[in-house]
Scaffold this motif. Structure first.
Motif, mmCIF file in Angstrom:
data_model
loop_
_atom_site.group_PDB
_atom_site.id
_atom_site.type_symbol
_atom_site.label_atom_id
_atom_site.label_comp_id
_atom_site.label_asym_id
_atom_site.label_seq_id
_atom_site.Cartn_x
_atom_site.Cartn_y
_atom_site.Cartn_z
ATOM 1 N N ALA A 1 0.826 -1.203 0.000
ATOM 2 C CA ALA A 1 0.000 0.000 0.000
ATOM 3 C C ALA A 1 0.859 1.250 0.000
ATOM 4 N N ALA A 2 0.271 2.333 -0.482
ATOM 5 C CA ALA A 2 0.923 3.636 -0.408
ATOM 6 C C ALA A 2 -0.141 4.707 -0.211
ATOM 7 N N ASP A 3 0.178 5.683 0.613
ATOM 8 C CA ASP A 3 -0.681 6.853 0.774
ATOM 9 C C ASP A 3 -0.089 7.964 -0.082
ATOM 10 N N LEU A 4 -0.955 8.612 -0.857
ATOM 11 C CA LEU A 4 -0.468 9.513 -1.897
ATOM 12 C C LEU A 4 -1.058 10.924 -1.817
ATOM 13 N N THR A 5 -0.249 11.862 -2.220
ATOM 14 C CA THR A 5 -0.725 13.208 -2.519
ATOM 15 C C THR A 5 -0.041 13.637 -3.816
ATOM 16 N N ALA A 6 -0.546 14.693 -4.433
ATOM 17 C CA ALA A 6 0.094 15.225 -5.634
ATOM 18 C C ALA A 6 -0.131 16.723 -5.652
ATOM 19 N N ARG A 7 0.896 17.443 -6.006
ATOM 20 C CA ARG A 7 0.806 18.893 -6.001
ATOM 21 C C ARG A 7 -0.015 19.405 -7.178
ATOM 22 N N THR A 8 0.121 18.741 -8.323
ATOM 23 C CA THR A 8 -0.493 19.260 -9.548
ATOM 24 C C THR A 8 -1.761 18.508 -9.951
ATOM 25 N N ARG A 9 -2.170 17.560 -9.122
ATOM 26 C CA ARG A 9 -3.406 16.835 -9.391
ATOM 27 C C ARG A 9 -4.195 16.754 -8.088
ATOM 28 N N SER A 10 -5.522 16.798 -8.197
ATOM 29 C CA SER A 10 -6.342 16.719 -6.984
ATOM 30 C C SER A 10 -6.377 15.285 -6.467
ATOM 31 N N LEU A 11 -6.793 15.147 -5.216
ATOM 32 C CA LEU A 11 -6.913 13.805 -4.644
ATOM 33 C C LEU A 11 -7.921 12.974 -5.435
ATOM 34 N N CYS A 12 -8.997 13.622 -5.878
ATOM 35 C CA CYS A 12 -9.992 12.879 -6.663
ATOM 36 C C CYS A 12 -9.414 12.418 -7.999
ATOM 37 N N GLU A 13 -8.583 13.250 -8.615
ATOM 38 C CA GLU A 13 -7.954 12.818 -9.865
ATOM 39 C C GLU A 13 -7.066 11.594 -9.609
ATOM 40 N N LEU A 14 -6.348 11.607 -8.489
ATOM 41 C CA LEU A 14 -5.523 10.448 -8.116
ATOM 42 C C LEU A 14 -6.387 9.208 -7.930
ATOM 43 N N ALA A 15 -7.451 9.363 -7.134
ATOM 44 C CA ALA A 15 -8.312 8.219 -6.801
ATOM 45 C C ALA A 15 -8.963 7.632 -8.054
ATOM 46 N N ARG A 16 -9.402 8.503 -8.953
ATOM 47 C CA ARG A 16 -10.060 8.004 -10.166
ATOM 48 C C ARG A 16 -9.063 7.301 -11.078
ATOM 49 N N ALA A 17 -7.887 7.911 -11.227
ATOM 50 C CA ALA A 17 -6.887 7.324 -12.120
ATOM 51 C C ALA A 17 -6.397 5.978 -11.586
ATOM 52 N N ALA A 18 -6.326 5.845 -10.270
ATOM 53 C CA ALA A 18 -5.810 4.611 -9.670
ATOM 54 C C ALA A 18 -6.618 3.387 -10.094
ATOM 55 N N ARG A 19 -7.881 3.605 -10.463
ATOM 56 C CA ARG A 19 -8.741 2.480 -10.877
ATOM 57 C C ARG A 19 -8.203 1.766 -12.119
#
Ligand code: ZN
Length: 261
Positions: free
Chosen positions: A194-212
């Motif tokens: 597992a990894a907990d993630l943040t991104a400066r140039t992308r929102s958390l929702c963009e991360l969560a959706r892309a992870a799918r």
């Protein structure tokens, strides 16, 4: 590091030369003798072996929507589809066959310790600041191998987001560490899955959706308790044992991310 550094040095040198000399120098380094792992044959559907397994580890992040690539050393339809997506993502001819072009790209992406270009073991082994891979339910070697697999999925996610940097705020946790931070008793962090993630140039929702789309069977993000400041991704489906059957579980209600949807 040695081989990649040489390759990079050769390219950097070539860039400093007048136009005519560039093609010859850039073409010179062979796509062999990679510092981490070198494939010896072209791989395609029907093949099996450790070389297939090595390939699967590196393309597992290209599993497609809701999918996973089983790292079983057998080149089946899942692997073919993942190789095709990898090829498309990096502008290669998309035929699902892993040959010289595909291997070259993988050599370019991997460091000599086998981690992908944009992630390192040091980012995943925080364990509450202690470092290392011991203190979890698996051996240190197994844990580290899982961390490597996690990183290759993160590399794919990063590419899928348009080469935007991803920050890992928590990776592997020893049992002691996991207890201290109040992690779930069966947390995938204990396995380096597992990894907990943040991104400066992308929102958390963009991360969560892309992870799918990148082989993550566990996704927790905004709207799920305690996940409004990061997105948790994991590979729980690959972590099944006799005792547990882990199924895909996605929940980021504020992002419209949920299992089966
Ligand atoms: Zn987490």
């Amino acid at each position: 590091m040695r081989v990649n550094t040489l390759k990079r040095a050769a390219v950097a040198f070539a860039l400093a030369l007048p136009g005519a000399a560039i093609a010859a120098v850039v073409a010179a380094p062979a796509a062999h003798a990679d510092g981490c792992y070198t494939w010896q044959r072209t791989l395609q559907q029907g093949r099996s072996g450790d070389d297939v397994r090595q390939l699967q580890i590196r393309v597992a992040g290209w599993a497609g929507a809701g999918g996973i690539v089983r790292v079983d050393g057998r080149y089946g339809p899942e692997t073919t589809a993942a190789v095709k997506r990898f090829q498309t993502a990096y502008g290669l001819r998309s035929d699902g066959i892993a040959g010289p072009q595909t291997f070259s790209k993988l050599y370019q992406l991997q460091d000599n310790d086998c981690t992908p270009a944009h992630f390192s073991f040091a980012e995943l082994d925080d364990g509450c600041g202690r470092g290392g891979w011991s203190g979890g339910p698996l051996s240190a070697n197994q844990t580290k191998a899982n961390a490597l697999r996690t990183m290759w999925k993160l590399e794919a996610l990063r590419r899928g987001l348009g080469d935007q940097p991803i920050n890992v705020t928590s990776g592997f946790r020893s049992t002691t560490c996991n207890d201290r931070v109040g992690g779930a008793a069966d947390s995938q962090h204990l396995y380096a899955n597992a990894a907990d993630l943040t991104a400066r140039t992308r929102s958390l929702c963009e991360l969560a959706r892309a992870a799918r789309n990148h082989g993550f069977s566990g996704i927790l993000g905004p709207g799920y308790p305690n996940h409004d400041s990061h997105v948790h991704v994991d590979s729980r489906r690959e972590n099944n044992s006799d005792r547990t059957t882990n199924r895909t579980s996605w929940s980021a209600p504020d992002c419209g991310v949920r299992s089966g949807g």
